[in-house]
Design a protein around this motif. Structure first.
Motif, mmCIF file in Angstrom:
data_model
loop_
_atom_site.group_PDB
_atom_site.id
_atom_site.type_symbol
_atom_site.label_atom_id
_atom_site.label_comp_id
_atom_site.label_asym_id
_atom_site.label_seq_id
_atom_site.Cartn_x
_atom_site.Cartn_y
_atom_site.Cartn_z
ATOM 1 N N LEU A 101 -7.371 -6.765 9.559
ATOM 2 C CA LEU A 101 -5.930 -6.981 9.426
ATOM 3 C C LEU A 101 -5.571 -7.564 8.061
ATOM 4 C CD1 LEU A 101 -4.863 -8.344 12.936
ATOM 5 C CD2 LEU A 101 -4.274 -6.156 11.884
ATOM 6 N N ILE A 102 -6.370 -8.578 7.625
ATOM 7 C CA ILE A 102 -6.058 -9.232 6.338
ATOM 8 C C ILE A 102 -6.249 -8.253 5.175
ATOM 9 C CG2 ILE A 102 -6.845 -11.021 4.705
ATOM 10 C CD1 ILE A 102 -7.307 -12.863 7.051
ATOM 11 N N VAL A 103 -7.401 -7.549 5.163
ATOM 12 C CA VAL A 103 -7.668 -6.630 4.036
ATOM 13 C C VAL A 103 -6.648 -5.495 4.021
ATOM 14 C CG1 VAL A 103 -9.336 -4.973 3.085
ATOM 15 C CG2 VAL A 103 -10.107 -7.220 3.836
ATOM 16 N N LEU A 104 -6.355 -4.970 5.226
ATOM 17 C CA LEU A 104 -5.402 -3.857 5.296
ATOM 18 C C LEU A 104 -4.016 -4.290 4.805
ATOM 19 C CD1 LEU A 104 -5.775 -0.970 6.315
ATOM 20 C CD2 LEU A 104 -4.666 -1.645 8.434
ATOM 21 N N THR A 105 -3.579 -5.472 5.258
ATOM 22 C CA THR A 105 -2.229 -5.908 4.898
ATOM 23 C C THR A 105 -2.170 -6.414 3.464
ATOM 24 O OG1 THR A 105 -2.069 -6.665 7.166
ATOM 25 C CG2 THR A 105 -0.278 -7.308 5.697
ATOM 26 N N PHE A 106 -3.000 -7.453 3.152
ATOM 27 C CA PHE A 106 -2.869 -8.102 1.841
ATOM 28 C C PHE A 106 -3.730 -7.456 0.761
ATOM 29 C CE2 PHE A 106 -1.871 -11.284 5.065
ATOM 30 C CZ PHE A 106 -0.548 -11.530 4.722
ATOM 31 N N GLY A 107 -4.750 -6.695 1.180
ATOM 32 C CA GLY A 107 -5.611 -6.077 0.177
ATOM 33 C C GLY A 107 -5.214 -4.637 -0.121
ATOM 34 N N GLU A 108 -4.429 -4.026 0.774
ATOM 35 C CA GLU A 108 -4.090 -2.607 0.556
ATOM 36 C C GLU A 108 -2.580 -2.340 0.563
ATOM 37 O OE1 GLU A 108 -6.221 0.073 0.069
ATOM 38 O OE2 GLU A 108 -7.964 -1.229 0.045
ATOM 39 N N ILE A 109 -1.964 -2.516 1.777
ATOM 40 C CA ILE A 109 -0.583 -2.052 1.926
ATOM 41 C C ILE A 109 0.396 -2.787 0.997
ATOM 42 C CG2 ILE A 109 1.332 -1.716 3.555
ATOM 43 C CD1 ILE A 109 -0.833 -1.444 5.756
ATOM 44 N N VAL A 110 0.395 -4.127 1.055
ATOM 45 C CA VAL A 110 1.368 -4.885 0.251
ATOM 46 C C VAL A 110 1.179 -4.627 -1.249
ATOM 47 C CG1 VAL A 110 2.173 -7.206 -0.353
ATOM 48 C CG2 VAL A 110 1.711 -6.640 2.035
ATOM 49 N N PRO A 111 -0.043 -4.771 -1.806
ATOM 50 C CA PRO A 111 -0.170 -4.553 -3.256
ATOM 51 C C PRO A 111 0.166 -3.123 -3.678
ATOM 52 C CG PRO A 111 -2.332 -4.904 -2.240
ATOM 53 C CD PRO A 111 -1.321 -5.238 -1.216
ATOM 54 N N LYS A 112 -0.204 -2.139 -2.828
ATOM 55 C CA LYS A 112 0.083 -0.741 -3.204
ATOM 56 C C LYS A 112 1.591 -0.499 -3.222
ATOM 57 C CE LYS A 112 -4.133 1.683 -2.504
ATOM 58 N NZ LYS A 112 -5.051 2.454 -1.771
ATOM 59 N N THR A 113 2.282 -1.063 -2.224
ATOM 60 C CA THR A 113 3.732 -0.871 -2.162
ATOM 61 C C THR A 113 4.390 -1.504 -3.387
ATOM 62 O OG1 THR A 113 3.488 -1.123 0.200
ATOM 63 C CG2 THR A 113 5.736 -1.106 -0.625
ATOM 64 N N LEU A 114 3.960 -2.720 -3.724
ATOM 65 C CA LEU A 114 4.566 -3.398 -4.878
ATOM 66 C C LEU A 114 4.259 -2.669 -6.181
ATOM 67 C CD1 LEU A 114 3.991 -7.167 -4.010
ATOM 68 C CD2 LEU A 114 6.116 -5.873 -3.931
ATOM 69 N N ALA A 115 3.001 -2.220 -6.324
ATOM 70 C CA ALA A 115 2.612 -1.542 -7.572
ATOM 71 C C ALA A 115 3.385 -0.234 -7.738
ATOM 72 C CB ALA A 115 1.116 -1.269 -7.576
ATOM 73 N N LYS A 116 3.715 0.392 -6.614
ATOM 74 C CA LYS A 116 4.451 1.655 -6.702
ATOM 75 C C LYS A 116 5.886 1.423 -7.205
ATOM 76 C CE LYS A 116 4.546 6.040 -4.457
ATOM 77 N NZ LYS A 116 5.912 6.444 -4.254
ATOM 78 N N GLN A 117 6.392 0.215 -6.912
ATOM 79 C CA GLN A 117 7.750 -0.119 -7.368
ATOM 80 C C GLN A 117 7.773 -0.340 -8.886
ATOM 81 O OE1 GLN A 117 10.559 -0.849 -5.333
ATOM 82 N NE2 GLN A 117 9.420 -0.017 -3.637
ATOM 83 N N PHE A 118 6.718 -0.973 -9.412
ATOM 84 C CA PHE A 118 6.687 -1.297 -10.853
ATOM 85 C C PHE A 118 5.389 -0.801 -11.483
ATOM 86 C CE2 PHE A 118 8.574 -4.764 -8.344
ATOM 87 C CZ PHE A 118 9.891 -4.686 -8.767
ATOM 88 N N PRO A 119 5.143 0.513 -11.461
ATOM 89 C CA PRO A 119 3.833 0.993 -11.936
ATOM 90 C C PRO A 119 3.552 0.685 -13.403
ATOM 91 C CG PRO A 119 5.304 2.829 -11.503
ATOM 92 C CD PRO A 119 5.999 1.619 -11.021
ATOM 93 N N GLU A 120 4.588 0.805 -14.270
ATOM 94 C CA GLU A 120 4.349 0.567 -15.707
ATOM 95 C C GLU A 120 3.993 -0.906 -15.929
ATOM 96 O OE1 GLU A 120 7.261 2.218 -14.792
ATOM 97 O OE2 GLU A 120 6.376 4.188 -15.159
ATOM 98 N N LYS A 121 4.813 -1.796 -15.335
ATOM 99 C CA LYS A 121 4.585 -3.235 -15.548
ATOM 100 C C LYS A 121 3.210 -3.613 -15.019
ATOM 101 C CE LYS A 121 9.106 -5.282 -15.778
ATOM 102 N NZ LYS A 121 10.242 -5.545 -14.963
ATOM 103 N N PHE A 122 2.860 -3.134 -13.810
ATOM 104 C CA PHE A 122 1.606 -3.575 -13.233
ATOM 105 C C PHE A 122 0.406 -3.004 -13.970
ATOM 106 C CE2 PHE A 122 -1.950 -4.177 -10.521
ATOM 107 C CZ PHE A 122 -1.764 -5.501 -10.126
ATOM 108 N N SER A 123 0.506 -1.746 -14.401
ATOM 109 C CA SER A 123 -0.655 -1.198 -15.100
ATOM 110 C C SER A 123 -0.887 -1.960 -16.407
ATOM 111 C CB SER A 123 -0.515 0.308 -15.338
ATOM 112 O OG SER A 123 0.713 0.586 -15.923
ATOM 113 N N MET A 124 0.200 -2.403 -17.072
ATOM 114 C CA MET A 124 0.022 -3.173 -18.317
ATOM 115 C C MET A 124 -0.570 -4.547 -18.004
ATOM 116 S SD MET A 124 3.071 -2.275 -20.911
ATOM 117 C CE MET A 124 4.474 -2.396 -19.881
#
Ligand code: ATP
Length: 431
Positions: A101-124
């Motif tokens: 549950l922890i890895v799926l939520t905090f290690g995958e879903i949440v970070p992926k969703t956030l990174a998709k919102q700001f891909p340029e900022k996060f990749s930098m």
């Protein structure tokens, strides 16, 4: 025990970092990133450099992500075993459920969703660390790269021919929808892309509309032709239109010939001939090199099929150009939501574009270039006023003829649109 807990937490944070980095690097906008890099941003430069070697980057991310996930799960199993003493089955089950549950939520879903919102900022943001890890994990990733290369050799993809024109056009349409390009910019770029594929036959002024004179024309008659037609260039022919020998320019005629003894034959300028299948981008180059504005189009039998001018070519990129003396004619006029009045001269592809009709390759009902030709092909005869037919979900009625040519026709679009279907579905559900 506390140290183990801290390590598990760090592993989850790193798992989030790897997941977000993977999403950011696969979704950032390259053009936007290039712009940022061109303004001197070093991190943007690093992002572009890393993404150039995308396979190595993905190997690093996957290796790193798996290491931290496995480490977190193993340590968590140990921790739960210490907390729940004497019941190994329960502690293992609990650690598996909690960590999943922890890895799926905090290690995958949440970070992926956030990174998709700001891909340029996060990749930098993530670039320097992932670059360091790329170097550290290089020995392991080299093994995986070898495996990847081996697999891609076995499952070779011959379909990859780079970006196709359709894909490029879809990107522009997406940019228009996102608001990155306005409609006019989008149309201009799309026209420029499609320009390369167009042939002279699609844009020529047909033979029937050519204003030309016989070589024995008198000066008075020619002056009248210029005045009445408004054209600056009049082709000149021997005996009939199939023997065009040159062209007389308005300026030359009125400055060097009309009020002098110079015969018309002395101011006739050479003309070039092209085939109907010539690509218009080649013709444009040809006309520019030869400093000409007009070419005569020959058909397969050597007869004159029409003429084409620089203006006809340029219009394919920038849209209709109206000269000061041109009468503005709207060839496709929408008169209500589903009704159109269309000129017989209108280009059939433009009509289909306007009505969003896409014909599958090879299923065209007609080879015609104009609405006039298309309608007569379907009718199978010279049209008459009042004739009508149905095709492609359209009800078409000939309104007016001009000799043997359709001047205009009425089109009723009887196709059911997606909106209508949605309305019908909604009505049915209400019932
Ligand atoms: P300019 O604008 O340089 O004075 P023009 O108005 O005579 O030239 P273009 O602007 O080159 O002509 O072309 C406008 C349209 O008129 C084009 O569709 C072209 O095919 C057509 N056209 C030009 N000359 C003739 C002609 N002699 N006979 C019939 N159509 C012509």
């Amino acid at each position: 025990m506390e140290i183990m807990l801290v390590i598990v937490l760090c592993c989850v944070v790193m798992s989030a970092y790897f997941s977000a980095t993977e999403t950011a690097f696969s979704t950032f906008n390259r053009i936007r990133m290039k712009n940022i890099a061109e303004k001197g941003n070093k991190r943007a430069e690093l992002v572009l450099k890393l993404s150039e070697n995308y396979d190595t980057l993905i190997s690093t991310i996957l290796i790193g992500n798996n290491i931290v996930n496995i480490l977190a799960s193993s340590l968590a199993t140990l921790l739960f075993a210490m907390w729940i003493v004497g019941n190994e089955g329960l502690s293992t089950t609990l650690s598996t459920v909690v960590m999943t549950l922890i890895v799926l939520t905090f290690g995958e879903i949440v970070p992926k969703t956030l990174a998709k919102q700001f891909p340029e900022k996060f990749s930098m943001f993530s670039a320097p660390l992932i670059n360091l890890l790329r170097i550290v994990l290089w020995p392991i990733s080299i093994i995986f790269r070898g495996l990847q290369k081996f697999l891609s050799k076995i499952f070779k993809n011959d379909d990859d021919k780079g970006m196709t024109e359709e894909e490029l056009i879809s990107i522009i349409e997406e940019a228009e929808e996102d608001g990155g390009l306005d409609e006019e910019e989008g149309t201009l770029i799309k026209s420029a892309i499609e320009f390369n594929d167009m042939e002279v036959s699609e844009i020529l002024t047909p033979r029937i509309d050519i204003t030309a004179v016989r070589s024995d024309v008198s000066k008075e008659e020619l002056a009248k032709v210029y005045a009445e037609s408004g054209y600056s260039r009049i082709p000149i022919y021997e005996s009939d239109l199939d023997n065009i020998t040159g062209i007389v320019y308005y300026k030359d005629f009125f400055t060097e010939c009309y009020h002098t003894d110079t015969p018309i034959s002395e101011i006739v300028k050479p003309i070039i001939f092209v085939t109907k299948t010539q690509k218009i981008n080649d013709l444009l180059k040809d006309l520019q090199e030869k400093q000409l504005h007009l070419a005569v189009v020959s058909d397969e039998y050597g007869s004159t099929a029409g003429i084409v001018t620089l203006e006809d070519i340029i219009e394919e990129i920038v849209g209709e150009i109206w000269d000061e003396h041109d009468e503005i004619v709207e060839e496709i006029k929408q008169i209500s939501e589903k009704e159109y009045i269309v000129s017989g001269k209108a280009n059939i592809d433009k009509l289909f574009d306007e009505l969003d009709i896409e014909l599958p390759e090879g299923e065209e009902e007609s080879d015609a270039m104009t609405v006039n030709g298309w309608a007569m092909d379907i009718l199978g005869k010279i049209a008459e006023e009042g004739d009508s037919f149905e095709a492609l979900g359209l009800t078409v009625k000939v309104l007016k003829m001009e000799g043997r040519r359709i001047e205009n026709l009425h089109i009723l679009d009887t196709r059911v649109s997606e909106d209508d279907e949605a309305d019908d579905d909604a009505a049915e559900t209400e019932e």
